[in-house]
Design a protein around this motif. Structure first.
Motif, PDB file in Angstrom:
ATOM      1  N   ASN A   1       0.844  -1.200   0.000  1.00  0.00           N
ATOM      2  CA  ASN A   1       0.000   0.000   0.000  1.00  0.00           C
ATOM      3  C   ASN A   1       0.873   1.242   0.000  1.00  0.00           C
ATOM      4  O   ASN A   1       1.847   1.322   0.739  1.00  0.00           O
ATOM      5  CB  ASN A   1      -0.899   0.053   1.239  1.00  0.00           C
ATOM      6  N   GLY A   2       0.524   2.188  -0.851  1.00  0.00           N
ATOM      7  CA  GLY A   2       1.259   3.444  -0.878  1.00  0.00           C
ATOM      8  C   GLY A   2       2.582   3.370  -1.610  1.00  0.00           C
ATOM      9  O   GLY A   2       3.377   4.304  -1.556  1.00  0.00           O
TER      10      GLY A   2
ATOM     11  N   GLY B   1       3.046   3.468  -4.736  1.00  0.00           N
ATOM     12  CA  GLY B   1       3.062   4.352  -5.904  1.00  0.00           C
ATOM     13  C   GLY B   1       2.482   3.724  -7.160  1.00  0.00           C
ATOM     14  O   GLY B   1       2.668   4.249  -8.258  1.00  0.00           O
ATOM     15  N   LYS B   2       1.763   2.642  -7.008  1.00  0.00           N
ATOM     16  CA  LYS B   2       1.209   1.946  -8.178  1.00  0.00           C
ATOM     17  C   LYS B   2       0.156   2.795  -8.888  1.00  0.00           C
ATOM     18  O   LYS B   2       0.252   3.039 -10.096  1.00  0.00           O
ATOM     19  CB  LYS B   2       0.580   0.610  -7.738  1.00  0.00           C
ATOM     20  N   THR B   3      -0.837   3.230  -8.112  1.00  0.00           N
ATOM     21  CA  THR B   3      -1.904   4.020  -8.730  1.00  0.00           C
ATOM     22  C   THR B   3      -1.349   5.317  -9.307  1.00  0.00           C
ATOM     23  O   THR B   3      -1.740   5.742 -10.400  1.00  0.00           O
ATOM     24  CB  THR B   3      -3.006   4.311  -7.697  1.00  0.00           C
ATOM     25  N   THR B   4      -0.413   5.904  -8.604  1.00  0.00           N
ATOM     26  CA  THR B   4       0.212   7.131  -9.101  1.00  0.00           C
ATOM     27  C   THR B   4       0.870   6.874 -10.454  1.00  0.00           C
ATOM     28  O   THR B   4       0.720   7.667 -11.392  1.00  0.00           O
ATOM     29  CB  THR B   4       1.259   7.632  -8.090  1.00  0.00           C
TER      30      THR B   4
ATOM     31  N   GLU C   1      -9.106   1.813  -9.651  1.00  0.00           N
ATOM     32  CA  GLU C   1      -9.219   1.178  -8.350  1.00  0.00           C
ATOM     33  C   GLU C   1     -10.580   1.583  -7.762  1.00  0.00           C
ATOM     34  O   GLU C   1     -10.954   2.741  -7.839  1.00  0.00           O
ATOM     35  CB  GLU C   1      -8.069   1.784  -7.533  1.00  0.00           C
TER      36      GLU C   1
ATOM     37  N   HIS D   1      -2.937  -6.789  -5.316  1.00  0.00           N
ATOM     38  CA  HIS D   1      -2.379  -7.331  -4.079  1.00  0.00           C
ATOM     39  C   HIS D   1      -2.622  -8.834  -3.992  1.00  0.00           C
ATOM     40  O   HIS D   1      -2.214  -9.475  -3.042  1.00  0.00           O
ATOM     41  CB  HIS D   1      -3.014  -6.648  -2.867  1.00  0.00           C
TER      42      HIS D   1
HETATM   43  N1  LIG Z   1      -1.836  14.353  -4.424  1.00  0.00           N
HETATM   44  C1  LIG Z   1      -0.964  13.801  -3.575  1.00  0.00           C
HETATM   45  N2  LIG Z   1      -0.213  14.562  -2.746  1.00  0.00           N
HETATM   46  C2  LIG Z   1       0.661  14.014  -1.895  1.00  0.00           C
HETATM   47  N3  LIG Z   1       0.881  12.696  -1.794  1.00  0.00           N
HETATM   48  C3  LIG Z   1       0.175  11.878  -2.584  1.00  0.00           C
HETATM   49  C4  LIG Z   1      -0.781  12.376  -3.509  1.00  0.00           C
HETATM   50  N4  LIG Z   1      -1.331  11.331  -4.161  1.00  0.00           N
HETATM   51  C5  LIG Z   1      -0.753  10.235  -3.654  1.00  0.00           C
HETATM   52  N5  LIG Z   1       0.152  10.545  -2.712  1.00  0.00           N
HETATM   53  C6  LIG Z   1       0.990   9.611  -1.946  1.00  0.00           C
HETATM   54  O1  LIG Z   1       1.642   8.777  -2.855  1.00  0.00           O
HETATM   55  C7  LIG Z   1       1.863   7.514  -2.300  1.00  0.00           C
HETATM   56  C8  LIG Z   1       1.519   6.468  -3.293  1.00  0.00           C
HETATM   57  O2  LIG Z   1       0.137   6.419  -3.487  1.00  0.00           O
HETATM   58  P1  LIG Z   1      -0.520   5.408  -4.518  1.00  0.00           P
HETATM   59  O3  LIG Z   1      -1.987   5.631  -4.479  1.00  0.00           O
HETATM   60  O4  LIG Z   1       0.163   5.523  -5.824  1.00  0.00           O
HETATM   61  O5  LIG Z   1      -0.174   4.007  -3.861  1.00  0.00           O
HETATM   62  P2  LIG Z   1      -0.585   2.555  -4.328  1.00  0.00           P
HETATM   63  O6  LIG Z   1       0.661   1.817  -4.621  1.00  0.00           O
HETATM   64  O7  LIG Z   1      -1.591   2.615  -5.398  1.00  0.00           O
HETATM   65  O8  LIG Z   1      -1.227   1.989  -2.981  1.00  0.00           O
HETATM   66  P3  LIG Z   1      -2.474   1.019  -2.746  1.00  0.00           P
HETATM   67  O9  LIG Z   1      -1.959  -0.353  -2.868  1.00  0.00           O
HETATM   68  O10 LIG Z   1      -2.869   1.317  -1.338  1.00  0.00           O
HETATM   69  O11 LIG Z   1      -3.521   1.354  -3.729  1.00  0.00           O
HETATM   70  C9  LIG Z   1       1.069   7.472  -1.011  1.00  0.00           C
HETATM   71  O12 LIG Z   1       1.976   7.581   0.057  1.00  0.00           O
HETATM   72  C10 LIG Z   1       0.185   8.667  -1.089  1.00  0.00           C
HETATM   73  O13 LIG Z   1      -0.023   9.205   0.186  1.00  0.00           O
END
Ligand SMILES: Nc1ncnc2c1ncn2[C@@H]1O[C@H](COP(=O)(O)OP(=O)(O)OP(=O)(O)O)[C@@H](O)[C@H]1O
Ligand SMILES: [Mg+2]
Lengths: 263, 328
Positions: free
Chosen positions: B43-44, B46-49, B86, B192
């Motif tokens: 989690n977190g 950076g995948k969705t990003t 998601e 996941h």
């Molecule tokens: N607009 C934003 N400003 C600051 N931080 C951000 C922003 N968007 C996302 N983040 C941070 O970026 C990190 C990655 O987020 P992301 O959603 O990409 O994770 P993920 O891998 O998709 O997680 P998950 O498995 O929970 O979906 C997180 O720590 C989140 O808090």
């Protein structure tokens, strides 16, 4: 074009189901229906009072609906992530914004048409002898309000590309109040040669930035239907052109900001 | 060039209250055409990003991202890809069919039959005339999959496509994704569900805190598996004979369960068991599991140590020793 209209259509469908908007609408309608009862209390000619009261109700209700409806359009899309699916399709952001705006205007039009219909109905019942001309005159004011509210929605749309809904609510509400109450004053100062040059410039700037909402209140021509404006059609057309120009400026500004925005 | 997705040193930095935070750091992704690519990370991570950058919903701070041979976010390439976000949400007042038609219209598609066919394909044939507000999570996910097929995409981004689904829906969607590959599509999945990923993905990338830890073919990444030998009627002394570093043995009531690296031949042990009068019950090769690799990749963070490598900790070994004592 297809894309924009699709987005607009969906937006209308959603907006006319928003409970908060329906409640505001219901309150407005309620006032329209009980208006004839209220006007009995007045000493002035009941027709005049009734007209200005009911038109005021429609205007105020529409303004609140326009603002509440529009300030949430973009933030809701982001919060619910519906915007991601849409932007992953071959859709430009400006198309999305324009679609949302047109949807807001469409929903607003439907709600205002409903109120106008009820207004006409109320007058029909009140004065059975009222002819088609009275009805037409009565429907004209809400038409101008609609133009006014479309402009107001564009202001809210512009602010929503960078402000949160609550901030936007006050910003747009503020612009509306200033544009309604003070526009004639600023206009006056801007055109007055006897005032200080700096004050004059400031007034001109405000008068230019903040759309003049007051001029859409064409109530007076209805109330004093004797003193018809000579070129009434021309006047309305000018108003529409004025609104259109401001809508375009606000929307294009909004599109430019939204295009760079991280959603 | 046969890459569906390519990023070079892709970085995304956010300003936060505690300074600048790199959510994606120097990411070099390479997704080949026609494969199912698993994008993993805690989690977190950076995948969705990353997916959002690849879709042009947000911009990277630095580095390069190309999708289908064009810069990320290019509208032309959006005609050839699709995205299932998601936890998707749809306008609730619309029916499954209406929402599918709405998304179709964004491609300029007016074909109602196509929408109906796609909804049938995801098993919503009986429900597409009901409003989305009455849909279960699984049904909503299916609407999402149906809309993601509208433009017959070459490339699909699926962000946790099986999140929150029951095991049956899970298997159905997994099979659907396998069919996508058979149809020649490239599928980029963030998930996941490691067992799903292990079963269907050709290649994976594991990221942690925005940085690439592993990327490659699953077969390569998961080499170094183990072999499990189970035997009955095994004598005590055999355990002493084979006890070694990279091997775990447990003996209880004459039943031996031995876990050895697949670099070692089990023949010697099997011979010894049989010579000692024991009988071999099974010899099972066990691939290294994706879960092991995943935990290894993200170790050092917040995970309890012993879980990390799949090897046994001292405590575990003690527990095993106790078992032996009881059995003797
Ligand atoms: N607009 C934003 N400003 C600051 N931080 C951000 C922003 N968007 C996302 N983040 C941070 O970026 C990190 C990655 O987020 P992301 O959603 O990409 O994770 P993920 O891998 O998709 O997680 P998950 O498995 O929970 O979906 C997180 O720590 C989140 O808090
Ligand atoms: Mg995510």
């Amino acid at each position: 074009m297809n894309v924009i209209l699709s987005i607009a259509k969906t937006t209308i469908g959603e907006a006319i189901r928003r409970r908060v908007l329906l409640i505001i609408l219901l309150i407005g309608v309620l006032f329209l229906v009980i208006a004839p009862g209220l006007s009995v209390l007045s000493a002035r000619s009941s027709y005049t009072v009734l007209v200005s009261f009911t038109l005021g109700v429609i205007q105020l209700t529409s303004a609140v609906i326009a603002i509440v409806l529009t300030v949430y359009l973009l933030p809701n899309e982001v919060e619910r992530r519906t915007i991601y699916t849409i932007l992953s399709k071959p859709v430009y952001r400006w198309q999305f914004l324009l679609g949302k705006y047109l949807g807001a205007v469409g929903a607003l039009g439907l709600m205002m048409a409903l109120m106008t219909g009820i207004l006409v109905l109320v007058f029909k019942i009140m004065q059975a002898e009222a002819g088609m001309d009275v009805v037409m005159t009565l429907a004209r004011a809400p038409m101008m309000y609609f133009v006014q509210m479309s402009l107001l929605a564009a202001v809210a749309m512009f602010f929503s590309t960078f402000a949160s809904p609550i901030v936007n609510f006050f910003l747009t509400g503020g612009v509306y109040l200033v544009g309604t109450l003070f526009s004639p004053v600023f206009q006056d100062i801007a055109g007055n040669n006897s005032v200080n040059a700096m004050v004059k410039t400031a007034a001109t700037v405000i008068h230019t930035l903040v759309p003049n909402f007051a001029q859409f209140n064409v109530q007076n021509t209805i109330i004093n239907s004797g003193s018809q404006l000579r070129s009434e059609q021309m006047y309305y057309l000018q108003l529409v052109a004025y609104a259109f120009a401001y809508v375009a400026v606000f929307l294009i500004g909004g599109m430019m900001i939204f295009d760079r925005k991280e959603v | 060039m046969n890459l569906a997705i390519e990023t070079k040193k892709l970085t995304k930095t956010y300003k936060t209250s505690s300074g600048m935070q790199s959510v994606v750091k120097d990411l070099d992704l390479e997704v080949e055409k026609g494969e199912i690519f698993g994008f993993l990370g805690p989690n977190g991570a950076g995948k969705t990003t990353t997916i959002k950058i690849l879709l042009g919903i947000i911009d990277g701070t630095s580095g390069e991202a190309n999708v289908l041979g064009r810069p990320a976010g290019d509208i032309e390439s959006h005609k050839r890809l699709s995205y299932l976000p998601e936890k998707p949400y749809y306008y609730e007042h619309m029916t499954g069919l209406e929402i599918t038609q709405f998304y179709a219209s964004l491609f300029g598609i007016k074909d109602k039959d196509l929408c109906v066919n796609l909804l049938n394909r995801v098993n919503l044939g009986n429900d597409y005339n009901r409003p989305i507000s009455q849909y279960s999570k699984g049904m909503q996910q299916r609407v999402g999959l149906a809309q993601s097929l509208l433009n017959d995409p070459e490339l699909l981004f699926l962000d946790e496509p099986t999140g929150g689904l029951d095991p049956i829906a899970h298997i159905e969607i997994r099979d659907l994704i396998l069919k996508f590959r058979d149809e020649g599509r490239t599928v980029f999945i963030s998930s996941h569900e490691l067992s799903d990923v292990e079963r269907i993905c050709d290649r994976v990338a594991i990221i942690n805190k925005g940085e690439m830890v592993h990327q490659g073919r699953l077969d390569d990444l998961l080499s170094g598996g183990r072999i499990e030998v189970t035997a009955d009627g095994v004598a005590e002394n055999l355990v002493d004979k084979f006890k070694g570093d990279d091997m775990t043995l447990s003996l209880r009531a004459g039943r031996l369960i031995a876990d050895l690296p697949d670099t070692m031949s089990p023949n010697e042990m099997i011979d010894a068991i049989r010579t000692g009068g024991g009988s071999v019950v099974s010899v099972i090769p066990r691939r290294k599991r994706l879960e092991d690799l995943f935990l290894e990749s993200v170790s050092g963070d917040n995970l309890a140590k012993g879980r990390v490598t799949g090897k046994m900790t001292d405590d575990d070994k003690k527990a095993d020793v106790k078992e032996e004592e009881v059995s003797s």
